[in-house]
Design a protein around this motif. Structure first.
Motif, PDB file in Angstrom:
ATOM      1  N   ILE A  50      35.573   6.500   2.022  1.00 29.52           N
ATOM      2  CA  ILE A  50      35.476   5.092   2.392  1.00 29.52           C
ATOM      3  C   ILE A  50      34.897   5.014   3.802  1.00 29.52           C
ATOM      4  O   ILE A  50      35.475   5.556   4.742  1.00 29.52           O
ATOM      5  N   ASP A  51      33.762   4.372   3.934  1.00 26.00           N
ATOM      6  CA  ASP A  51      33.132   4.269   5.256  1.00 26.00           C
ATOM      7  C   ASP A  51      34.019   3.472   6.216  1.00 26.00           C
ATOM      8  O   ASP A  51      34.644   2.477   5.830  1.00 26.00           O
ATOM      9  N   MET A  52      34.043   3.893   7.430  1.00 24.57           N
ATOM     10  CA  MET A  52      34.781   3.184   8.481  1.00 24.57           C
ATOM     11  C   MET A  52      34.085   1.856   8.778  1.00 24.57           C
ATOM     12  O   MET A  52      32.866   1.803   8.886  1.00 24.57           O
ATOM     13  N   ILE A  53      34.864   0.777   8.890  1.00 21.35           N
ATOM     14  CA  ILE A  53      34.238  -0.483   9.275  1.00 21.35           C
ATOM     15  C   ILE A  53      33.729  -0.340  10.709  1.00 21.35           C
ATOM     16  O   ILE A  53      34.290   0.421  11.511  1.00 21.35           O
ATOM     17  N   PRO A  54      32.651  -1.021  11.064  1.00 19.65           N
ATOM     18  CA  PRO A  54      32.010  -0.803  12.374  1.00 19.65           C
ATOM     19  C   PRO A  54      32.959  -0.901  13.557  1.00 19.65           C
ATOM     20  O   PRO A  54      32.854  -0.133  14.517  1.00 19.65           O
ATOM     21  N   GLU A  55      33.894  -1.850  13.487  1.00 18.34           N
ATOM     22  CA  GLU A  55      34.794  -2.067  14.622  1.00 18.34           C
ATOM     23  C   GLU A  55      35.738  -0.891  14.862  1.00 18.34           C
ATOM     24  O   GLU A  55      36.328  -0.769  15.945  1.00 18.34           O
ATOM     25  N   LEU A  56      35.910  -0.025  13.854  1.00 22.17           N
ATOM     26  CA  LEU A  56      36.814   1.114  14.008  1.00 22.17           C
ATOM     27  C   LEU A  56      36.081   2.416  14.312  1.00 22.17           C
ATOM     28  O   LEU A  56      36.717   3.416  14.652  1.00 22.17           O
ATOM     29  N   GLU A  57      34.759   2.410  14.182  1.00 22.01           N
ATOM     30  CA  GLU A  57      34.016   3.655  14.398  1.00 22.01           C
ATOM     31  C   GLU A  57      34.193   4.181  15.816  1.00 22.01           C
ATOM     32  O   GLU A  57      34.432   5.370  16.027  1.00 22.01           O
ATOM     33  N   ASP A  58      34.091   3.299  16.787  1.00 22.53           N
ATOM     34  CA  ASP A  58      34.195   3.728  18.184  1.00 22.53           C
ATOM     35  C   ASP A  58      35.375   3.086  18.906  1.00 22.53           C
ATOM     36  O   ASP A  58      35.474   3.175  20.136  1.00 22.53           O
ATOM     37  N   GLY A  59      36.251   2.448  18.167  1.00 25.11           N
ATOM     38  CA  GLY A  59      37.372   1.779  18.814  1.00 25.11           C
ATOM     39  C   GLY A  59      38.568   1.682  17.906  1.00 25.11           C
ATOM     40  O   GLY A  59      38.684   2.409  16.917  1.00 25.11           O
ATOM     41  N   SER A  60      39.475   0.772  18.250  1.00 21.42           N
ATOM     42  CA  SER A  60      40.677   0.578  17.442  1.00 21.42           C
ATOM     43  C   SER A  60      40.950  -0.922  17.345  1.00 21.42           C
ATOM     44  O   SER A  60      40.395  -1.719  18.109  1.00 21.42           O
ATOM     45  N   LEU A  61      41.797  -1.289  16.395  1.00 29.00           N
ATOM     46  CA  LEU A  61      42.196  -2.676  16.206  1.00 29.00           C
ATOM     47  C   LEU A  61      43.717  -2.749  16.148  1.00 29.00           C
ATOM     48  O   LEU A  61      44.376  -1.807  15.713  1.00 29.00           O
ATOM     49  N   TRP A  62      44.252  -3.883  16.576  1.00 27.51           N
ATOM     50  CA  TRP A  62      45.693  -4.058  16.478  1.00 27.51           C
ATOM     51  C   TRP A  62      46.001  -5.392  15.798  1.00 27.51           C
ATOM     52  O   TRP A  62      45.161  -6.295  15.737  1.00 27.51           O
ATOM     53  N   GLY A  63      47.211  -5.476  15.262  1.00 31.96           N
ATOM     54  CA  GLY A  63      47.626  -6.701  14.598  1.00 31.96           C
ATOM     55  C   GLY A  63      49.143  -6.775  14.507  1.00 31.96           C
ATOM     56  O   GLY A  63      49.864  -6.009  15.157  1.00 31.96           O
ATOM     57  N   TRP A  64      49.606  -7.697  13.674  1.00 33.27           N
ATOM     58  CA  TRP A  64      51.039  -7.942  13.529  1.00 33.27           C
ATOM     59  C   TRP A  64      51.540  -7.502  12.159  1.00 33.27           C
ATOM     60  O   TRP A  64      50.754  -7.339  11.228  1.00 33.27           O
ATOM     61  N   MET A  65      52.860  -7.357  12.057  1.00 33.08           N
ATOM     62  CA  MET A  65      53.520  -7.122  10.771  1.00 33.08           C
ATOM     63  C   MET A  65      54.474  -8.283  10.510  1.00 33.08           C
ATOM     64  O   MET A  65      55.226  -8.679  11.409  1.00 33.08           O
ATOM     65  N   ALA A  66      54.433  -8.811   9.281  1.00 32.21           N
ATOM     66  CA  ALA A  66      55.243  -9.990   8.971  1.00 32.21           C
ATOM     67  C   ALA A  66      55.815  -9.908   7.567  1.00 32.21           C
ATOM     68  O   ALA A  66      55.148  -9.437   6.639  1.00 32.21           O
ATOM     69  N   GLN A  67      57.054 -10.365   7.422  1.00 25.97           N
ATOM     70  CA  GLN A  67      57.621 -10.651   6.113  1.00 25.97           C
ATOM     71  C   GLN A  67      57.371 -12.141   5.890  1.00 25.97           C
ATOM     72  O   GLN A  67      58.030 -12.990   6.489  1.00 25.97           O
TER      73      GLN A  67
END
Length: 723
Positions: free
Chosen positions: A174-191
């Motif tokens: 699975i190809d890496m999405i462009p934003e993750l190739e040279d960096g990282s992303l953060w987000g939240w976890m929710a129920q």
């Protein structure tokens, strides 16, 4: 049986029962979490084989089963499911009478013929076998490297015999999405269910999710929200609380529908809208209950409102979309809608032999009769599923429009309810007489039984893995990423024979290459991401297989330790979704206050008096704080009064998380608002209110969605993650 040996002896491997088990992918030994070696007892193997439909009760039956399996394999020209990796030539065994010349053609997924050459070459090492008095030889079909991605149909003929196989042609990774190739992303976890707004019906819904996604991007610059599974559930109360025990993984839980967000709601008369408002107002106080989520009260009111909207009809353009949805879903939607109708009119399924689910099958005349008797109710359940899917997809679309790079990360449960729609309509897909769980480990010393019938790996191969393909495709239609709970289940699942404890189980193995290939196809088609929950005992080959295919693993800060020493986050895995905790643990503040120990002590889940577990928890606590101080994430002065500085310690845990090289990082809303109660205590059912804890702050006050992103903790932790 536990032994000190690390492998099975040649004598054991030569036993017919062990040979038969291995032919069907049934593990006859395993290594435990503490590297303890176990050999599976004969009675367990016999019971597991019976669940696969194979009689191994006597030596004669075992020999007969072995001969039957070999004869069955040799009688088919080609295996029913064939995996091909795009860009790589591969070979497939073809079996045909030695006097016949096999020929192969390929129909692509779009219905067009493949115009490349399919060669069948001799296999110099092949030996002929006699099957029903006919000598069968083998040759090799060469699949060229230019076969495109997709689910194709392979046709092979030999003389007067012809067979079709499903050819799954998957990307190698699975190809890496462009934003993750040279960096990282953060987000939240929710129920989702736990986070209510002032307009909710007592339980968080898909409109709340839409708001949550867009506000998370606007106010915190997060790029995703990982949510609990939202697979389909029961049509009427009582509703199963656990999102990990759905009645079908193919469809969406329509109890999350927001009635007022349905387009047809706005065309209702003022009187009808007033009646729906009264229904809403009857459950509105539930939104401010900080103690318990009441799904049943919510659904009893909301379902009446939805029936009113459904009966009002829809314009022609909307009806055309609905009709196309029904056509696309086909028999799978009929299965779920019919099961809902029967449940609605005849009551909940039970184990009573006279219960409708046990008396009737999908082909029973009584089932056709009830469909004809209540066509409107049947259509209502089709409509509910369409609306739910539409609203979930709308939430994902809104997240991307707001600028989120991923948006929704959906969660795939391990299995389904034993009395659910999937098992009733398609019993052949599941093993009969076994459930899935986990062997004993340091976290659950008695093991776990998840009460879910496992998919039958033999049936999966026979049907081209269609049930799995449809499920994955459906999930990626409404999400930017999919998290797979217990991804080891694509490799092996712990099967527990009916009537046995989790200790008396064994691993059954699946064709992980095919299932990972399906994930690669579906993720690649939408430029999506796959995360595999790979915590616990993970064999090295699993880690390698996931990494080779571009599938992210999981890293939990409290689990990143070895021999009582925590690994500094700078050394965590790069290709992982990293978090401080997860839904099977108390939130950060609760974990620091030993809530995980208190629950186990209170519910009798520990061996002996529990003192050993408490002592280990205290040592773990101190080791974590030591690591935070040593790595510069926490001022040692804060430890002079941990209780007073708890918020600062929680912030330090997240500063450590931020320092990890992991490509994906997620922060739990419960950690940001100071909640201390755990959402789920593994190994329990109603002993603890699993999956029924509303979002509240450290003072036990409900946190409403409209106020969520104004919370000091949300601002502090998002500032850390954005630094």
């Amino acid at each position: 049986m536990t032994t000190t040996e690390q492998t099975e002896s040649p004598e054991r491997l030569a036993r017919p029962l062990v040979r038969l088990a291995k032919m069907l992918g049934v593990g006859t030994s395993y290594m435990g979490m503490s590297h303890d070696y176990h050999e599976i007892d004969d009675d367990v193997l016999v019971a597991i084989l019976a669940a696969l439909g194979v009689d191994a009760s006597t030596p004669e039956a075992i020999e007969s089963a072995i001969e039957s399996i070999l004869a069955e394999q040799r009688s088919h020209i080609v295996d029913p499911t064939v995996l091909h990796v795009v860009g790589e030539p591969s070979e497939v065994e073809v079996r045909a009478p030695i006097m016949d010349v096999p020929v192969a053609t390929l129909t692509l997924e779009n219905g067009a013929p493949y115009d490349g050459e399919l060669k069948i070459v001799a296999d110099p090492d092949a030996k002929a076998h006699s099957v029903n008095g006919e000598f069968i030889g083998t040759s090799m079909l060469v699949l060229p490297d230019d076969i495109p991605v997709g689910y194709h149909t392979l046709h092979v003929t030999a003389g007067d015999k012809a067979e079709d196989a499903t050819l799954i042609s998957a990307p190698s990774h699975i190809d890496m999405i462009p934003e993750l190739e040279d960096g990282s992303l953060w987000g939240w976890m929710a129920q989702v269910y736990s986070i209510r707004s002032e307009r909710s019906w007592g339980v968080g819904d898909f409109e709340d999710l839409r708001y949550m996604l867009t506000e998370a991007k606007r106010d915190t610059d997060a790029d995703f929200i990982l949510i609990n599974p939202v697979h389909a559930g029961e049509p009427v109360s009582p509703l199963t609380p656990s999102p990990y025990l759905p009645v079908s993984r193919r469809f969406v839980n329509f109890t999350y529908i927001s009635p007022e967000s349905i387009p047809e709601y706005y065309s209702l008369s003022d009187e009808a809208k007033a009646e729906i408002k009264q229904l809403h107002d009857s459950v509105e106080p539930l939104d401010h209950d900080a103690e318990l989520i009441d799904r049943d009260a919510m659904w009893q009111a909301k379902m009446r409102a939805l029936w009113m909207i459904f009966q009002a009809g829809m314009p022609d353009d909307r009806k055309a979309v609905f009709d196309q949805y029904k056509l696309d879903c086909g028999g799978e939607l009929e299965a779920y809608a019919t099961w809902c109708l029967c449940y609605d009119k005849w009551g909940a399924p039970t184990t009573d032999p006279d219960n409708w689910e046990n008396k009737y099958t999908k082909d029973s005349p009584e089932i056709q009769a009830i469909r004809e008797q209540f066509p409107d109710t049947l259509e209502f359940y089709r409509w509910l599923e369409w609306i739910a899917t539409e609203q979930l997809a709308g939430a994902q679309a809104a997240s991307r429009q707001s600028g989120m790079k991923i948006g929704l990360i959906a969660d795939m449960a391990v299995g389904v309810h034993p009395q659910g729609a999937d098992v009733w309509w398609y019993p052949e897909r599941f093993a009969n007489g076994a459930t899935v769980g986990a062997p004993p480990d340091m976290f659950n010393q008695q093991g776990q039984n998840w009460s879910q019938p496992p998919l039958n790996p033999v049936e999966l191969k026979k049907t081209g893995y269609k049930v799995y393909r449809d499920m994955v495709h459906g999930m990626f239609n409404t999400a930017g990423a999919v998290r797979i709970d217990h991804i080891l289940g694509l490799f092996r699942l712990w099967w527990i024979p009916e009537g046995k404890t989790p200790v008396d189980g064994c691993y059954v193995y699946y064709d992980h290459d095919v299932m990972l290939g399906i994930l690669a196809i579906e993720a690649s088609r939408v430029n999506g991401v796959v995360v595999g929950e790979d915590l616990g005992v993970v064999p090295p080959y699993v880690t390698k297989a996931l990494g080779d295919r571009g599938i992210f693993g999981c890293a939990v800060e409290w689990f990143e330790q070895m021999d009582g020493v925590f690994t500094p986050p700078q050394h965590w895995r790069k290709y992982a979704l990293a978090t401080v905790d997860n839904h099977d643990m108390p939130p950060a503040a609760g974990y620091l206050e030993y809530e995980h120990v208190k629950i186990r002590e209170r519910l009798g889940l520990l061996e002996g008096d529990g003192s050993a577990f408490r002592q280990s928890a205290e040592l773990e606590h101190q080791a974590m704080l030591q690591m935070l101080c040593d790595e510069g994430f926490l001022d040692p002065a804060m430890l002079e009064d941990e209780a007073a500085n708890e918020n600062e310690i929680v912030a330090a845990l997240h500063r450590a998380l931020k320092a990890a090289p992991s490509k994906l990082k997620a922060v739990a809303f419960v950690d940001a608002v100071g909640e201390k109660r755990t959402q789920n205590q593994p190994g329990t059912n109603n002993e603890y209110p699993n999956w029924r804890i509303p979002l509240a702050n450290g003072n036990g006050e409900p946190v409403m969605l409209e106020e969520l992103f104004k919370q000091p903790g949300i601002k502090e932790l998002s500032a850390i993650m954005n630094a």
